[in-house]
Design an enzyme around this catalytic site. Structure first.
Site, PDB file in Angstrom:
ATOM      1  CD  GLU A  10      -5.367   0.599   6.485  1.00 32.09           C
ATOM      2  OE1 GLU A  10      -4.176   0.420   6.779  1.00 32.09           O
ATOM      3  OE2 GLU A  10      -5.788   1.646   5.979  1.00 32.09           O
ATOM      4  CB  SER A  17      -3.797   8.879  14.593  1.00 27.54           C
ATOM      5  OG  SER A  17      -4.579  10.047  14.532  1.00 27.54           O
ATOM      6  CG  ASN A  18      -6.756   4.561  17.885  1.00 25.20           C
ATOM      7  OD1 ASN A  18      -6.639   4.185  16.714  1.00 25.20           O
ATOM      8  ND2 ASN A  18      -6.849   3.717  18.894  1.00 25.20           N
ATOM      9  CD  GLU A  19      -4.372  10.174  19.190  1.00 25.93           C
ATOM     10  OE1 GLU A  19      -3.760   9.794  20.209  1.00 25.93           O
ATOM     11  OE2 GLU A  19      -4.192   9.665  18.061  1.00 25.93           O
ATOM     12  CD  GLN A  41      -2.596   1.194   2.665  1.00 22.77           C
ATOM     13  OE1 GLN A  41      -2.234   0.506   3.607  1.00 22.77           O
ATOM     14  NE2 GLN A  41      -3.685   1.924   2.709  1.00 22.77           N
ATOM     15  N   GLY A  42       0.669   2.114  -0.985  1.00 20.79           N
ATOM     16  CA  GLY A  42       1.418   3.362  -1.087  1.00 20.79           C
ATOM     17  C   GLY A  42       0.549   4.564  -0.764  1.00 20.79           C
ATOM     18  CE1 TYR A  43      -4.085   4.176  -0.671  1.00 20.79           C
ATOM     19  CE2 TYR A  43      -5.297   4.759   1.311  1.00 20.79           C
ATOM     20  CZ  TYR A  43      -5.282   4.280   0.024  1.00 20.79           C
ATOM     21  OH  TYR A  43      -6.458   3.913  -0.568  1.00 20.79           O
ATOM     22  CB  SER A  44       1.946   6.989   5.050  1.00 17.72           C
ATOM     23  OG  SER A  44       0.786   6.664   5.779  1.00 17.72           O
TER      24      SER A  44
END
Length: 393
Positions: A244, A379-381, A126-129
Site C-alpha cells: 500500500e 501517518s507520515n510522522e 479494506q477493513g483496517y482502521s
C-alpha cells in the site's frame, strides 16, 4: 545504476500506449485529465477492460494468472496509464489483498478469490482502521469468535474507502486477547452481503461520499475465509501495508498532475509570475527525484541486487508531493477555485461559471480531499520514525 530503458522495454511501452489509446474511452480520459468526478461504471468498466486483456493483475506472476512482467515493465505500464488519463486501478484487490492471498492463502482460497480480482468483476475494500485504532492499528477491537465452522464478527471499521460499492472486505479482527496486542489479530475475508453488515456513509469536507463506517453485528463468516493461521494476521497486515505505501507514491500520476498545473497556470494568465514558476520548478525537481528513487528500486530488482526497503520513504515523499500539487493549483486559481457546484464536478455544468472557467471547479474539493494522504497508510510522522529505525539505524 543504469536508468536507460532497453530497446525491448521501449518497444513494450509503445505497444502498451497503442493498446490503451485503442481501448480507453476518450470521454472518461477527459474527465480524468480535468480532475472531474468518476462514477463506479467509469472505474470498474476500465478495470474489466484491463481484466479481459489480462492486465488488471499486471503485477502478478504468471503462476497466478498475471502477465509476469518485470518491475520495469510494470513501471512503464503505470506511466502509460497515467499519461493517457486512465481511471485509477483501485489497489484493494489486485495490489493489496491479492499478494496476501498468493503468499499466505491456501490453494483453494487462491482458486476461489484470485480470478474475480484479476477480471475486475469483484470489488474489494479494506477493513483496517477503527475509531481509536489508526496509526496504532494493533489496538483494534473488532472481535471474531470461533463458533464451529464459522467466526462470529462484531465491531466497527471506519474510513473504509468505497465500501458502498464493495463485494468483499478484507479485515483485521481480534481473535485473542492474550499476550501483546499484535499477537491476537487474524486476517479474515468477509462477504459484504452477509447478514449483519451495515455500511454508513461519511460525508467529507469536499462534499464527496468516498469513505464509510462498516458495522458488523453478529456476522457469521466461514472459517474457510481465514487467511493463514489464526492470530498471525499482524504478519500478513505488515506484508500488505508495504504494498500500500509504495503504491501511494504514485509518481506517474504526479507527473500527469504537474502537466495539469502548468496548463492551469497558462490558462489563468499566471505563467509569467516568476515566484509561481520558481515553486513549480522546485516541485518538478522533487517529482523527478521521486521518480529516480523509484527507478533505483527497479534497477536493484532487475539486476538481482537486494531490493531497497524504502516503502515508508516513498509514501512520505509521494503523499507530500500530491498535497503540494493541489496547493499550487489552488494558488493559481485563487478565489475562483472556491465555488462548490455539483454539476461542475460531474462535467455537466452548462451555465456561466461564477468568476471563471468550470475547469477550476474540482480544485478546492481536491485540495481538501488530499489532506488525507499524509495520514492514511500510516501517518507520515510514524513513517519518518520507521525510516529512522530501518534506514538510519
Amino acid at each position: 545504476m543504469d536508468l536507460a530503458f532497453t530497446p525491448e522495454e521501449r518497444a513494450f511501452r509503445d505497444e502498451v500506449r497503442a493498446w490503451i489509446a485503442a481501448h480507453l474511452d476518450p470521454a472518461v480520459a477527459a474527465k480524468v485529465h480535468a480532475g472531474l468526478r468518476l462514477s463506479k461504471d467509469d472505474i470498474q468498466g476500465w478495470a474489466r477492460t484491463l481484466g479481459r486483456q489480462g492486465w488488471l493483475a499486471y503485477r502478478w506472476p504468471r503462476a497466478f494468472g498475471g502477465p509476469g512482467w518485470t518491475p520495469v515493465q510494470q513501471h512503464l505500464f503505470d506511466e502509460a496509464l497515467a499519461e493517457a488519463g486512465a481511471p485509477p486501478i483501485l489497489p484493494f484487490g489486485p495490489v493489496m489483498v491479492a499478494p496476501v492471498i498468493m503468499a499466505f492463502g491456501t490453494p483453494e482460497q487462491q482458486q476461489r478469490f484470485l480470478p474475480g480480482i484479476a477480471s475486475g468483476e469483484v470489488w474489494w475494500c479494506q477493513g483496517y482502521s477503527e475509531p481509536g485504532s489508526g496509526s496504532d492499528l494493533a489496538s483494534l477491537r473488532t472481535r471474531a469468535e470461533r463458533d464451529g465452522d464459522h467466526y462470529i464478527v462484531n465491531g466497527q471499521k471506519t474510513w473504509t474507502t468505497l465500501a458502498q460499492h464493495a463485494d468483499w472486505i478484507f479485515c483485521l479482527v481480534r481473535t485473542s486477547t492474550e499476550g501483546k496486542p499484535q499477537t491476537g489479530i487474524s486476517f479474515l475475508l468477509i462477504d459484504m452481503k452477509s447478514p449483519g453488515v451495515t455500511v454508513r456513509p461519511i460525508r467529507l469536507l469536499d462534499g464527496e461520499y468516498e469513505v464509510n463506517e462498516v458495522w458488523f453485528d453478529n456476522v457469521r463468516v466461514p472459517a474457510d475465509n481465514l487467511i493463514g493461521e489464526e492470530n498471525k494476521g499482524w504478519t500478513y497486515a505488515k506484508y500488505l501495508l508495504s504494498h500500500e505505501r509504495a503504491n501511494i507514491a504514485d509518481v506517474n500520476r504526479a507527473k500527469r498532475e504537474l502537466k495539469r498545473l502548468k496548463r492551469l497556470a497558462q490558462a489563468e494568465g499566471r505563467w509569467d509570475d516568476a515566484r509561481l514558476r520558481d515553486q513549480i520548478a522546485a516541485l518538478e525537481v522533487d517529482i523527478v527525484a521521486l521518480e529516480m528513487l523509484v527507478l533505483r528500486v527497479l534497477a536493484a530488482e532487475t539486476s538481482g541486487k537486494p531490493a531497497l526497503d524504502i516503502a515508508a520513504l516513498l509514501k512520505i515523499r509521494g503523499s507530500e508531493i500530491q498535497q503540494r500539487l493541489a496547493e499550487l493549483m489552488m494558488h493559481v486559481a485563487g478565489p475562483l477555485a472556491l465555488p462548490y457546484l455539483e454539476p461542475a464536478l460531474e462535467g455537466t455544468w452548462t451555465e456561466p461559471y461564477p468568476g471563471g472557467d468550470p475547469a477550476l471547479a474540482p480544485l478546492a474539493p481536491r485540495y481538501f480531499n488530499l489532506r488525507k494522504t499524509t495520514i492514511y497508510g500510516g501517518s507520515n510522522e510514524v513513517q519518518r520514525n520507521i525510516v529512522a529505525q530501518t534506514l538510519l539505524g
